[in-house]
Design a protein around this motif. Sequence first.
Motif, short mmCIF file in Angstrom:
data_model
loop_
_atom_site.label_atom_id
_atom_site.label_comp_id
_atom_site.label_asym_id
_atom_site.label_seq_id
_atom_site.Cartn_x
_atom_site.Cartn_y
_atom_site.Cartn_z
N CYS A 114 0.80 -1.23 0.00
CA CYS A 114 0.00 0.00 0.00
C CYS A 114 0.83 1.28 0.00
N SER B 145 -10.23 -5.30 -1.75
CA SER B 145 -10.12 -4.80 -0.38
C SER B 145 -8.69 -4.97 0.06
N TYR B 146 -8.30 -4.23 1.04
CA TYR B 146 -6.91 -4.22 1.41
C TYR B 146 -6.68 -4.63 2.85
N ASP B 147 -7.04 -5.85 3.16
CA ASP B 147 -6.78 -6.29 4.52
C ASP B 147 -5.29 -6.44 4.77
N CYS C 117 -3.09 -4.26 4.06
CA CYS C 117 -2.41 -3.00 4.26
C CYS C 117 -1.97 -2.89 5.71
N TYR D 273 -16.20 3.39 0.04
CA TYR D 273 -15.83 3.23 1.43
C TYR D 273 -17.04 2.81 2.26
N ASP E 294 -6.98 0.69 9.56
CA ASP E 294 -6.12 0.06 8.55
C ASP E 294 -5.97 0.93 7.31
N ARG F 110 -7.94 2.00 5.27
CA ARG F 110 -8.69 1.56 4.10
C ARG F 110 -9.45 2.73 3.46
N SER G 76 -8.90 4.66 -0.14
CA SER G 76 -9.92 4.80 -1.18
C SER G 76 -10.08 6.24 -1.63
#
Lengths: 135, 177, 670
Positions: free
Chosen positions: A89, A123-125, A127, B44, B128, B130, B134
């Motif tokens: 990431c 999805s970016y688990d 990261c 998101y 995290d 996320r 995004s």
Amino acid sequence: MRVRWAVVAVGCLAVAGMGFVVLKNNVVYLDPVSEAVADKADGRTRIGGAVVPGTIDGREGAVAFEMTEGGVVMDVVHEGSPPDLFEACAPVVVEGRWAGNTFESDRLLIRHGNEYEPPDGESYDDCPDAGDGSG
Amino acid sequence: MSRVRVVALVVGAIVVAFGVVLALNVDSGSPTTDGGFVGKRPDYSVRTLDGDLLASDELVGKTVVVNFWNTWCIPCIDEAPALDAFYEEHKDDPDLVFLGVVRDDTESAVTAYVTEYDVGWQIAMDPDSRTALSFGVTGQPETFVVGPDGVVAAEQRFRVSVEDLEAMVQAAGGGTS
Amino acid sequence: MRSALGYLAIAVGTAGSVLGIATLGAGLHLRRDSLLRAGRRYVGVVFVAAICAFAIMESALFAHDFSIKYVAGNVARATPGLYTFTAAWAALEGSILLWVLALTGYLAVTTWHFRARATDPLVAWATIVALGVTLFFFALMLGPANPFEELSRVPVDGTGPNPLLQNHPLVAFHPPMLYLGYVGFTIPFSFAVAALITGRFGEGWLADVRRTTLVAWAFLTVGIILGAWWSYEVLGWGGYWGWDPVENASLLPWLTGTAFIHSVMVQERRGMLRVWNISLVLATFCLTILGTFLTRSGVVESVHSFSESSIGPWLLAFLGVVALGCVALISWRADKLRSPGRIDSPVSREAAFLVNNLLFAGFALVVLTGTVFPLLAEAFQDRRLTVGEPYFERMGVPIGIALLFFMAVGPLLPWRATSGDVLRRRLLVPAWVGAITLVVLVVAGADGVAQVVAFSLGAFALTSIGRTVVIGIRARRRARAESVPVAAVRMVRGNTRLYGGLIVHVGVVLVAVALAASQGYVVKREVTLTEGESATVRGYTLTYLGTEIDRSPQKTTVKALVDVEGLGEYAPAISTFPNSRGGIGTPSVHTGFREDLYLTLISSPNETGTVTLGVQVNPMIVWLWIGGGVMVLGTIVALIPARRRSRVPVTSESPESPDSELVEAVEVAT
């Protein structure tokens, strides 16, 4: 006298022209992944995007990974060890040349920029944790 | 005309041309509707401190102001009064949603801050990164206004003022007054 | 409380500048001497205001007064004392405060120096212009860049300075030196503008500003060298110059400033190159403002990241006004500005200085174009771009070599014109030494045309300087019985400008040789080692001993201990700071006269206990720093007032004359 100034003027223009040619030949563009892949230019160029988690594959003296932006993913092989900030990431800029469908880079910078967007639906688990910033 | 004057005037013309180019490029610190992440569609889904779920696909039709911040970044603290004032002005607008997303901070520090300063709008943690990813965010404060169509209409990569926020919301075509 | 006091000081500074300009302006318009004298007092007012503002800022920093936004953003409770002090210039608002402090300081010294000429319109106009610049920077702090702006919510702790600014004590020197250089050029600029306004563009204003120009130039040189040193020793990417826009911003005024300090000699001696001199000093000042604009406005991509600010438009407007004002003034005085007199011969010192000006101006143009080209291109197309280093190097190296040549030959050329015999006699020995060096290098298989040429020209230059010194000492010893050291010292004191300049040129040769060697012959490798494992690079055997971790409230440092055979233990490191992602690398360098061994920690030890080190061998880097030091030493010598004895008249220039050496010594010395 006139002639001498004319010679000087022509000389200056010649040097200036040569200068512009050298300049043009050394311009390095910075494109986001989506645009770079669409138009794989010759010569040295820079590409910005983010490292796709789970794709980092380190080898002796080099690292291969995938980079993404704007929904497009590309392969990168970087010669040399990446800096400490390099991780899943991370927003990166790589500099080098295209070799077929893989980008061979010799310079890798971690940068701050807004040109990154993940491919739709991913999805970016993987990261890394943003961490406790209040040290 | 003497040669010196000719050269001086040519140089003057170049200076003016150069100045124009620089002026076009210079960042006046105002929000932009034309660059960065504008035009992109962020995806998101966050849970606020109160437990509510806010998701981008469910917010279509509303204008959403998303402000990335945390409790220790100085420009965030600096822009807080502006955010307060803007929120006070618009909190009763049913078509405007105000969301603060916290990056790089602990929940305890944030809850303490929210209580101490009586922050009225919805706050969500982003542990995290996320949500930040995004939106292409890598620092704070950064403020985005997402239009009713779900596309970013304006962004500001610096602290915002009330005028900035009003202008950004105008650009999204949403919100009243 | 502090915030209010600090802001008050800035307001006083602003008001003082306005009143100073008004009083002096009125004095000039009404021709009232009393007003001219009164106006100068405002210089003292603004200087005191600047000192107060700076002192209040430092007090706020040390007291951790986090109600002030600048303090909260630039110090934390854990920040060590030194970095708390240097936080005063760690960010934009503080650096403007430093700029103003330096500017008012220079102005105060200048005003005191010219106290006997308080009623001279030239001095009055120069003071007005300088106060105008001061007014702009004070006004910036009143508005968009207020260092004392308060936060409505007081945080418990500040964020601390940017990690890059609390990693090395050099941060206490590099920015202030650079600023003292930039700001110093405001004084010659003010006098040049005053000269244009009053129509007195003869040699007077030059003599007035000579010392300040040299001082400013010395500081700028030091600032640039320290910046290169910072790049090399602190940042750890292995190089010292990247042709980054912020670096170029400091180089541009240096180039025109260097041209100026040489070119003035021609105007002093023969009244020529007046347009060049005025243009060069005006350009130097404009370039310092352009440099500040490029650095702080964020218009160009740079690895020197400064935080966002909104002063870009203000700086640009100021730059526009100044630049157009300069053009207008020159255009207005164009008819009278051209010097009487022509250059007699292309082989003369005047001609060499003219070529010198062209080379420096050309170099500045090359660097400027490369730096701002991205802006021009981006205005017409949507893609971002940078200009790569090869452009600067390909264009810069030939210019640098030409400059080296003229630096070697110039001091040997007589004024006006010369005969071929005189020239041959002076250049013979240096040229032979240069040629022999060239042959030796080529035979020894040295790589790179530029390197070989640079070394040969360096030998040529050093020999010609040595020759000048030897002839001077010999001439003195023939006139009176002095030992060599005494003769040398007295000779230098008799003409500090010349010999100081020659010392500076020696420094330049050292720098040029270092640049050539370190660009051409660097060796870079990466080695991955487990604990106890060794590797050899270019004759250096490195053994990874293990890791050490230092923790302090300020930062956490991971060090890789490396034993270099025969040289001891070195520890390249990576430091991480709270409130900041990622680490800052610190290289570990062994400095030698011939080459440096440069170690960096590329990745911290991971779970398997291996570590990756960057190993670089950089030839002759140390001569860059030594050369810089010599340049400063030479400048200091040049600033010492010369002790002039009675002049020996030049009796003949015939090469047959047995006194031709004496003649040359005299000519060189006068």
